[in-house]
Design a protein around this motif. Structure first.
Motif, short mmCIF file in Angstrom:
data_model
loop_
_atom_site.label_atom_id
_atom_site.label_comp_id
_atom_site.label_asym_id
_atom_site.label_seq_id
_atom_site.Cartn_x
_atom_site.Cartn_y
_atom_site.Cartn_z
N PHE A 381 -3.05 11.17 -59.81
CA PHE A 381 -2.60 12.57 -59.88
C PHE A 381 -1.51 12.77 -58.89
CE2 PHE A 381 -3.48 17.22 -58.58
CZ PHE A 381 -3.28 17.68 -59.89
N PRO A 382 -0.33 12.21 -59.23
CA PRO A 382 0.92 12.20 -58.08
C PRO A 382 1.31 13.65 -57.81
CG PRO A 382 1.61 11.76 -60.55
CD PRO A 382 -0.15 11.68 -60.73
N GLU A 383 1.29 14.81 -58.68
CA GLU A 383 1.45 15.97 -58.24
C GLU A 383 0.72 16.66 -56.97
OE1 GLU A 383 -0.37 16.79 -62.52
OE2 GLU A 383 0.16 14.85 -61.23
N GLY A 384 -0.54 15.93 -57.01
CA GLY A 384 -1.20 16.50 -55.67
C GLY A 384 -0.56 16.01 -54.40
N ASN A 385 0.42 14.96 -54.36
CA ASN A 385 1.13 14.33 -53.09
C ASN A 385 2.33 15.37 -53.06
OD1 ASN A 385 2.01 13.07 -50.87
ND2 ASN A 385 1.56 11.04 -52.05
N TYR A 386 2.14 16.52 -52.76
CA TYR A 386 3.28 17.64 -53.07
C TYR A 386 4.56 17.56 -51.87
CZ TYR A 386 0.59 20.02 -49.55
OH TYR A 386 0.06 20.12 -48.20
N LEU A 387 4.21 16.85 -50.79
CA LEU A 387 4.93 17.26 -49.65
C LEU A 387 6.39 16.25 -49.54
CD1 LEU A 387 5.53 18.68 -47.18
CD2 LEU A 387 4.30 16.85 -45.64
N LYS A 388 7.62 16.58 -49.30
CA LYS A 388 8.58 15.76 -49.68
C LYS A 388 9.48 16.29 -48.37
CE LYS A 388 8.73 17.50 -53.42
NZ LYS A 388 7.25 17.41 -54.03
N VAL A 389 9.73 15.27 -47.35
CA VAL A 389 10.60 15.58 -46.41
C VAL A 389 11.38 14.36 -46.06
CG1 VAL A 389 10.42 15.96 -43.71
CG2 VAL A 389 8.57 16.76 -45.22
N TYR A 390 12.65 14.79 -46.01
CA TYR A 390 13.77 13.86 -45.62
C TYR A 390 14.41 14.44 -44.43
CZ TYR A 390 13.53 12.06 -50.25
OH TYR A 390 12.93 11.26 -51.66
N VAL A 391 14.65 13.35 -43.56
CA VAL A 391 15.38 13.16 -42.24
C VAL A 391 16.93 12.82 -42.61
CG1 VAL A 391 15.43 12.58 -39.68
CG2 VAL A 391 13.27 13.01 -41.08
N ILE A 392 17.85 13.67 -42.35
CA ILE A 392 19.13 13.38 -43.08
C ILE A 392 20.19 13.31 -41.88
CG2 ILE A 392 20.88 13.88 -44.78
CD1 ILE A 392 18.44 15.76 -45.91
N GLU A 393 21.02 12.44 -41.80
CA GLU A 393 22.18 12.16 -40.81
C GLU A 393 23.21 12.81 -41.47
OE1 GLU A 393 24.49 9.44 -37.43
OE2 GLU A 393 22.68 8.55 -38.97
N LYS A 394 23.91 13.70 -40.95
CA LYS A 394 25.35 14.39 -41.46
C LYS A 394 26.25 13.42 -40.67
CE LYS A 394 28.60 18.37 -41.33
NZ LYS A 394 28.76 19.63 -40.93
N LEU A 395 26.99 12.83 -41.84
CA LEU A 395 28.20 11.89 -41.29
C LEU A 395 29.58 12.44 -41.61
CD1 LEU A 395 26.56 8.70 -43.08
CD2 LEU A 395 26.59 9.28 -40.72
N LYS A 396 30.64 11.72 -41.46
CA LYS A 396 31.82 12.32 -41.46
C LYS A 396 32.35 12.93 -42.90
CE LYS A 396 33.81 7.86 -42.82
NZ LYS A 396 35.01 6.96 -42.64
N ALA A 397 33.31 13.70 -42.57
CA ALA A 397 33.86 14.42 -43.83
C ALA A 397 34.27 13.22 -44.78
CB ALA A 397 34.78 15.44 -43.56
#
Length: 400
Positions: A381-397
């Motif tokens: 039941f994959p929809e039960g694992n609802y939480l999605k969190v990404y830690v993202i580093e903003k790099l250069k333009a």
């Protein structure tokens, strides 16, 4: 006698493999279902046994399968067994004195879809997600009283129209908890209220993310916490040595509640910024002022409507993230989170790609989180694992 419902042949394999949620599209005739709480025998179109369950309307479902054992009755013994097994899985949490708030029973992950149970320092909060599962209240309360050391029991009825909270006195039995009740999470104090509306004051599923912020991300950095609710992320950032925290939430009570969370940890409230404002409006003002932060936490509700803004995570997250990027220093970090079960991990990643592409910046995924281990889920039941969190580093333009 249980009512018999048949699974369409095209869905048979899925249910034999353990999929627990009964959906209208999977049933030969869902029109037979009338009264929530009625017990169901689930069979194939040929009449072969799949399981026993109950009728309860929740989101896209019309019921849940509770057991695949043909000779197991849906009675007190079943609920006792499920709770004892769930408590056993969390033995380490019961022994951890630094964390006294955690999930004890996570719905279908622990074998009973439609109900969750959280432990707040010995006080247990049951959340019911359908009128159907509420019919089993006596079984579950009895099991809690018999097989746990609960001091008191509370409930949240989440089965009004569209799953909204049923306004009521939530106290069920035992001793009433103090208001606020102070619980611990990884050594940090948190003030919670067990009989003050639909929510208690913290979202337990973000425990590991808050710890990461405190232990590895916040030190000597400025932190913006958007959709801040009662400010838990801000408190963990401050405990981790942040140079400053800014909490923004549209709810008037967020000022009082966030201030309280700082005070119960003996942190000076006056040195923190706590702003009552629509996040989307605040973003516009902050961008005009050319504000920038080292860390921005973005954890919006799946759907929100204010006087000036309507937000849907499934449609608008990329736009929200693009605006967040503008307020994040190059080399800074965005903690992007969603608890929207209907937004897949793949789609969420595409929103991140889109936002950074439109903002003209490159990025790097530093870390990602799913539900913590006390939020037990089923692989079937994959929809039960609802939480999605990404830690993202903003790099250069990006180069022109």
């Amino acid at each position: 006698m249980d009512k018999t419902v048949k699974i369409k042949q095209s869905f048979e394999k899925k249910y034999r493999q353990g999929y627990p949620l009964l959906t209208e599209e999977a049933l030969v005739s869902s029109g037979k279902l009338h009264e929530e709480g009625e017990l169901l025998q689930v069979v194939t179109e040929d009449g072969d046994f799949i399981g026993y369950g109950y009728h309860g309307r929740q989101n896209k479902g019309v019921g849940w399968i509770l057991t695949h054992r043909e000779h197991e009755a849906i009675d007190q013994r079943l609920f006792d067994r499920k709770l004892i097994e769930a408590v056993g899985r969390r033995s380490a949490f019961f022994l951890d004195e630094t964390t006294t708030a955690f999930r004890v029973f996570n719905g279908e992950g622990d074998g009973i879809g439609g109900v969750t149970i959280d432990n707040y320092a010995g006080y247990y909060v049951i959340q019911w997600y359908s009128r159907g599962v509420y019919q089993f209240k006596d079984y579950i309360v009895h099991a809690l009283q018999t097989y746990t050391d609960c001091i008191g029991i509370y409930e949240k009825k989440r089965f009004a129209k569209k799953g909204e909270y049923v306004e009521d006195n939530d106290f069920v039995s035992g001793e009433e908890a103090p208001s606020p009740l102070i619980v611990k999470e990884n050594g940090v104090n948190l003030a919670v209220y067990l009989n003050d509306g639909a929510m208690t004051g913290i979202f337990l599923d973000q425990r590991e993310v808050r710890k990461m912020l405190m232990d590895h991300l916040a030190a000597d950095r400025s932190v913006l916490n958007t959709f801040s609710y009662t400010g838990a992320f801000s408190v963990f950032a401050a405990m981790g040595g942040a140079s400053g925290t800014t909490s923004v939430d549209v709810a008037n009570r967020s000022l009082e509640k966030t201030s309280e969370q700082f005070r119960v940890n003996h942190l000076p409230v006056e040195s923190q910024k706590i702003i009552v404002d629509d996040v989307f409006v605040y973003y516009k003002r902050a961008t005009k002022r050319e504000e920038e932060y080292d860390v921005v936490v973005v954890d919006p509700p799946s759907f929100a409507r204010t006087k000036k803004t309507t937000f849907s995570a499934a449609k608008d997250y990329a736009k929200l993230l693009k605006e967040t990027i503008a307020l994040t220093r190059t080399g800074g970090t965005i903690v992007a989170s969603t608890n929207h079960a209907g937004l897949s991990r793949k789609k969420f990643r595409s929103f991140i790609d889109q936002a950074f592409d439109e903002a003209g910046h490159t990025y790097r995924i530093v870390e990602q989180f799913r539900l913590p281990e006390d939020f037990v889920t089923l692989e079937e039941f994959p929809e039960g694992n609802y939480l999605k969190v990404y830690v993202i580093e903003k790099l250069k333009a990006k180069e022109a």
